[in-house]
Design an enzyme around this catalytic site. Structure first.
Site, short mmCIF file in Angstrom:
data_model
loop_
_atom_site.label_atom_id
_atom_site.label_comp_id
_atom_site.label_asym_id
_atom_site.label_seq_id
_atom_site.Cartn_x
_atom_site.Cartn_y
_atom_site.Cartn_z
CE LYS A 109 -5.10 -5.23 -20.13
NZ LYS A 109 -5.86 -5.77 -21.22
CD GLU B 188 -4.62 2.38 -7.00
OE1 GLU B 188 -5.53 1.77 -7.62
OE2 GLU B 188 -3.66 1.80 -6.47
N GLY C 266 -0.93 -3.92 -19.63
CA GLY C 266 -0.66 -2.58 -19.11
C GLY C 266 0.77 -2.12 -19.29
NE ARG C 267 4.33 -6.97 -17.03
CZ ARG C 267 3.24 -7.61 -16.66
NH1 ARG C 267 2.21 -6.95 -16.16
NH2 ARG C 267 3.15 -8.92 -16.76
CD GLU D 258 2.39 -5.31 -12.97
OE1 GLU D 258 2.15 -4.96 -14.12
OE2 GLU D 258 1.88 -4.77 -11.97
CG HIS E 10 27.86 12.73 -6.10
ND1 HIS E 10 29.12 13.18 -5.75
CD2 HIS E 10 27.78 12.88 -7.45
CE1 HIS E 10 29.74 13.63 -6.82
NE2 HIS E 10 28.95 13.46 -7.87
CE LYS F 156 -4.77 -4.39 -8.87
NZ LYS F 156 -5.02 -4.65 -10.28
#
Ligand code: F6P
Length: 549
Positions: free
Chosen positions: A209, A215, A269-270, A355, A386, A514
């Site tokens: 975005k 990254e 973003g999310r 977030e 389990h 960041k």
């Protein structure tokens, strides 16, 4: 029940609501869930709803009509419905970034082929045209070969959504492109992908975005270098498309203008899998499946808009989050899909909820006196049984669970799916019903165990029960059902956030990390010597030493 994470006196809940909620919680904890079912044979039907392709059963929660009335009054007082209407009307609910939050308009396009907003319409038509060109082989690689593989380079919201949907829908016909995801800056991720994809026929989506995420830029640079070296040429432009709200930055990075899908700046973003960031989905599962996914979200939009608050299941799920967080002091929730294709759902929801609702300041800037979003976690069933289900059943904390299952599997083999479903339903039953020590003791004795031994063992085997859960069913994991499921969770988040008085659309808390990582980059490379605490300085010294060895 805790008194520390409840609504404090300066909370927007108001002191009366706060004490009403606490009194109700104290009362309801002494009414076992199983008792509620015995008292009311219509309970399951009363507290469940069909929402488009979904069936949602929230009857195994600590609620009755009195509690629901109080929660609905709270929602009214906190203006949940007007805020949802404002969201639909395109108001700038994301006030700290002055951005709109009109996610339903993205889904509207699926049903009407237009959204009423020209930027959204052109985003989708550009996306559809690009998808077509790639599938038809009009856009090809540098050596004129048709693309076979796709690498989505993006992180956070530019990764989790497309990754989840591509994985969940990977069985919807032959995958049109074999799809890979590179998110983490850990060089092992991109290296492992580049070691497997064919250079001549691999297309990269640079999904960011902001187009400034370290990254993503780093992985994209590595991918381009690799491609140039593999193809022995500098012109690999047709292998890179971008999805971004910053088309100028994408161009500067070297992406061809006609290969950039521009997404409106307000799309967070999310929440962005509904937008051009779904490009990986459309390329791997097809544009029609992507459209069906949007349509599932649209059906939930319609349901939420037109259902009364008292029976509006997605909103009620959000109010239940408030109920458990603020009246019961619960700060953890498990998401347990009993469907392998939804194995990435808990990770997706972690970002969506944590977030968004991991805030301790109100949308108007006051420090909040009440608890907000808790921890979301989980894994696919039956694997969790389990592992951590022991804690769900006998641990000292109550953790509300979401069970999600499909009535049909795409892979019917013997009785395996029936077994899966039996496990899913039995887990929610046991969480709710438990088994008392005397009952276990009697059973052990009737099986021949000595009374003293039975008494002792029964204490360890006893399960308190009375632990709440929601069950969400769908007929089959179709693109539409998946869209509905994600939209359901979004509304749940919005409802809880509006009651808590927070802005679920920003994420300022991630920024400082960041910035500091940039400073530490300088320290690690030896170019800078920032003033640091002795622990961090020691860690840096160790890293630098290791590089010299
Ligand atoms: O660091 C958090 C975040 O800003 C997320 O909100 C977002 O989904 C992710 O980073 C990726 O951002 P972008 O799409 O701008 O690269």
């Amino acid at each position: 029940m805790s008194s520390t994470s409840d609504c404090g006196t300066t909370s927007p809940y108001g002191i009366n609501t706060r004490s009403t909620l606490l009194t109700l919680a104290q009362r309801s904890v002494s009414t076992p869930l199983s008792q509620r079912f015995q008292d009311d044979p219509t309970r399951a039907e009363r507290y469940s709803a069909d929402i488009g392709p979904l069936f949602v059963d929230y009857s195994k929660h600590h609620i009755d009509s009195n509690i629901l009335d109080t929660l609905c009054t709270l929602a009214r007082n906190r203006g949940v419905a007007p805020q949802l209407a404002a969201l639909r009307a395109g108001a700038h609910l994301n006030n700290t970034e002055n951005r709109a939050t009109n996610y339903p308009s993205l889904r509207l396009w699926a049903s009407k082929q237009q959204s009423g907003d020209s930027t959204i319409d052109s985003m989708y038509s550009n996306m559809a045209a690009l998808v077509n060109d790639i599938h038809d082989g009009k856009l090809r690689g540098q050596t004129d070969k048709v693309f076979t593989d796709l690498v989505n380079i993006g992180i956070g919201g530019s990764d989790f959504g497309p990754r989840l949907i591509c994985d969940a829908l990977s069985n919807q016909g032959e995958p049109l492109l074999k799809t890979h995801f590179a998110a983490n800056i850990d060089p092992s991720v991109i290296s492992e992908i580049l070691a497997t994809v064919p250079a001549e026929t691999t297309l990269f989506i640079v999904a960011s975005k902001s187009f400034g995420t370290q990254e993503t830029r780093s992985n994209a640079t590595t991918a381009r270098r690799w491609l140039c070296s593999e193809l022995k040429c500098d012109d690999v432009d047709q292998h890179f498309v971008a999805v971004t709200s910053k088309p100028e930055s994408a161009k500067t990075f070297g992406i061809r203008e006609d290969l950039i899908i521009s997404v409106p700046e307000w799309v967070g973003g999310r929440f962005s899998v509904w937008s051009g960031f779904g490009l990986a989905v459309a390329l791997s599962a097809g544009m029609e499946n992507f459209r069906a996914f949007l349509h599932g979200g649209y059906e939930v939009d319609q349901y939420v808009e037109h259902s009364p608050l008292e029976s509006n299941a997605p909103i009620i799920l959000g109010l239940l989050d408030v109920w458990y967080r603020n009246a019961w002091g619960i700060s953890s929730q498990a998401v347990l899909p009993y469907e392998h294709r939804l194995k990435l759902l808990p990770i997706y929801l972690q970002q969506l909820f944590m977030e968004s609702a991991g805030k301790s300041v109100s949308s108007t800037g006051e420090i909040l006196q009440h608890g907000t979003g808790g921890v979301i976690w989980g894994t696919e069933g039956t694997n969790g049984q389990h592992s951590f289900h022991q804690l769900l059943h006998q641990g000292s904390d109550t953790i509300p669970c979401d069970f999600i299952a499909c009535l049909h599997t795409y892979n019917p083999i013997g009785e395996q799916h029936q077994n899966l479903i039996a496990n899913c339903f039995s887990q929610s039953l046991v969480l709710m019903q438990g088994q008392s020590a005397p009952e276990i003791e009697r059973a052990l004795i009737s099986n021949g165990m000595a009374t003293a031994d039975a008494k002792r063992l029964a204490q360890h085997k006893a399960i308190l029960g009375n632990r709440p859960s929601t069950t969400i069913l769908m007929d089959q994991l179709t693109p539409k059902a998946l869209g509905a499921l994600i939209a359901l969770y979004e509304y749940r988040l919005f409802a809880a956030s509006f009651v808590w008085g927070i802005n679920p659309f920003d994420q300022w808390g991630v920024e400082l990390g960041k910035q500091i990582s940039q400073t530490l980059m300088g320290a690690l490379s030896g170019n800078e010597a920032p003033e640091l605490d002795s622990s961090t300085a020691q860690l840096i010294a160790r890293y630098k030493q290791a590089q010299q060895a």
